[in-house]
Design a protein around this motif. Structure first.
Motif, PDB file in Angstrom:
ATOM      1  N   ALA A 176       0.832  -1.207   0.000  1.00 16.47           N
ATOM      2  CA  ALA A 176       0.000   0.000   0.000  1.00 16.47           C
ATOM      3  C   ALA A 176       0.865   1.255   0.000  1.00 16.47           C
ATOM      4  O   ALA A 176       0.577   2.223  -0.725  1.00 16.47           O
ATOM      5  N   TYR A 177       1.935   1.236   0.782  1.00 20.70           N
ATOM      6  CA  TYR A 177       2.812   2.412   0.819  1.00 20.70           C
ATOM      7  C   TYR A 177       3.612   2.564  -0.469  1.00 20.70           C
ATOM      8  O   TYR A 177       3.786   3.678  -0.966  1.00 20.70           O
ATOM      9  N   SER A 178       4.117   1.459  -1.003  1.00 26.16           N
ATOM     10  CA  SER A 178       4.913   1.573  -2.235  1.00 26.16           C
ATOM     11  C   SER A 178       4.040   2.055  -3.394  1.00 26.16           C
ATOM     12  O   SER A 178       4.471   2.907  -4.183  1.00 26.16           O
ATOM     13  N   THR A 179       2.818   1.549  -3.507  1.00 22.43           N
ATOM     14  CA  THR A 179       1.937   2.037  -4.571  1.00 22.43           C
ATOM     15  C   THR A 179       1.482   3.465  -4.305  1.00 22.43           C
ATOM     16  O   THR A 179       1.262   4.227  -5.250  1.00 22.43           O
ATOM     17  N   GLY A 180       1.363   3.847  -3.028  1.00 23.61           N
ATOM     18  CA  GLY A 180       1.001   5.222  -2.708  1.00 23.61           C
ATOM     19  C   GLY A 180       2.066   6.202  -3.164  1.00 23.61           C
ATOM     20  O   GLY A 180       1.760   7.248  -3.762  1.00 23.61           O
ATOM     21  N   TYR A 181       3.333   5.858  -2.894  1.00 22.73           N
ATOM     22  CA  TYR A 181       4.419   6.726  -3.350  1.00 22.73           C
ATOM     23  C   TYR A 181       4.536   6.716  -4.875  1.00 22.73           C
ATOM     24  O   TYR A 181       4.849   7.740  -5.484  1.00 22.73           O
ATOM     25  N   ALA A 182       4.271   5.568  -5.484  1.00 21.77           N
ATOM     26  CA  ALA A 182       4.302   5.495  -6.949  1.00 21.77           C
ATOM     27  C   ALA A 182       3.207   6.369  -7.556  1.00 21.77           C
ATOM     28  O   ALA A 182       3.428   7.046  -8.568  1.00 21.77           O
ATOM     29  N   VAL A 183       2.028   6.385  -6.935  1.00 25.84           N
ATOM     30  CA  VAL A 183       0.936   7.235  -7.416  1.00 25.84           C
ATOM     31  C   VAL A 183       1.324   8.708  -7.302  1.00 25.84           C
ATOM     32  O   VAL A 183       1.092   9.506  -8.225  1.00 25.84           O
ATOM     33  N   LEU A 184       1.932   9.088  -6.185  1.00 25.66           N
ATOM     34  CA  LEU A 184       2.343  10.498  -6.018  1.00 25.66           C
ATOM     35  C   LEU A 184       3.395  10.893  -7.052  1.00 25.66           C
ATOM     36  O   LEU A 184       3.333  11.985  -7.631  1.00 25.66           O
TER      37      LEU A 184
END
Length: 179
Positions: free
Chosen positions: A157-165
């Motif tokens: 969830a965190y890795s995809t969150g940073y990727a989205v940003l």
């Protein structure tokens, strides 16, 4: 004797055997002894609000999100909802404006109005429109990945969150600089 122990009714048998017969058989006496005296007060209907307000004041408050440390997961969720609502308001607002005054809000008049603006205002406006659109679209892809069962761990969830940003920043700049 063994049967009463196995069934667990020995205490009940002893109690019924040792209880006085008059009390055991007299239903009126049993009800008098077993009942408690309860007093009630008749209140006007307006008193219900004050009683309810007093009870509400004594209730504990539930924790509010302001006492928690901001986390990428809940900030991202709030941002996704806000960008979705904002984009919907813009779409429906422009559509209703076009229905009300089609001569003013048709594409030729909008393009002419935008051409008269300074370059800095154009780029700022394009970025203000591109950033929520990019974030909401890319975060939608993230949710599709979650729906397929991928990246559901905390690390995912965190890795995809940073990727989205990161992807939002890059695509917003690209969309802003397109002529």
């Amino acid at each position: 004797m063994m049967a009463s122990r196995a069934l667990g009714i020995g205490a009940a048998l002893r109690q019924s055997a040792l209880a006085p017969r008059t009390l055991r058989n007299n239903a009126v006496m049993r009800n008098v002894v077993a009942r408690r005296s309860v007093t009630t007060n008749s209140l006007p209907p307006s008193a219900a609000d004050s009683i309810l307000n007093e009870q509400r004041l004594k209730r504990p408050n539930s924790p509010h999100f302001t006492i928690y440390q901001p986390q990428l997961t809940w900030v991202g969720s709030i941002a996704n909802r806000v960008t979705g609502v904002g984009l919907s308001v813009l779409l429906y607002g422009f559509s209703i404006a076009y229905l009300i005054a089609p001569g003013t809000f048709d594409s030729t008049h909008v393009i002419e109005a935008v051409q008269t603006l300074p370059e800095s205002v154009k780029y700022a406006g394009k970025f203000i429109l591109a950033a929520p659109f990019s974030y909401h679209a890319i975060n939608g892809l993230r949710h599709l990945a979650w729906d397929s069962g991928k990246f559901l761990s905390v690390k995912g969830a965190y890795s995809t969150g940073y990727a989205v940003l990161g992807a939002t920043a890059v695509s917003s700049v690209i969309l802003t600089l397109i002529k």
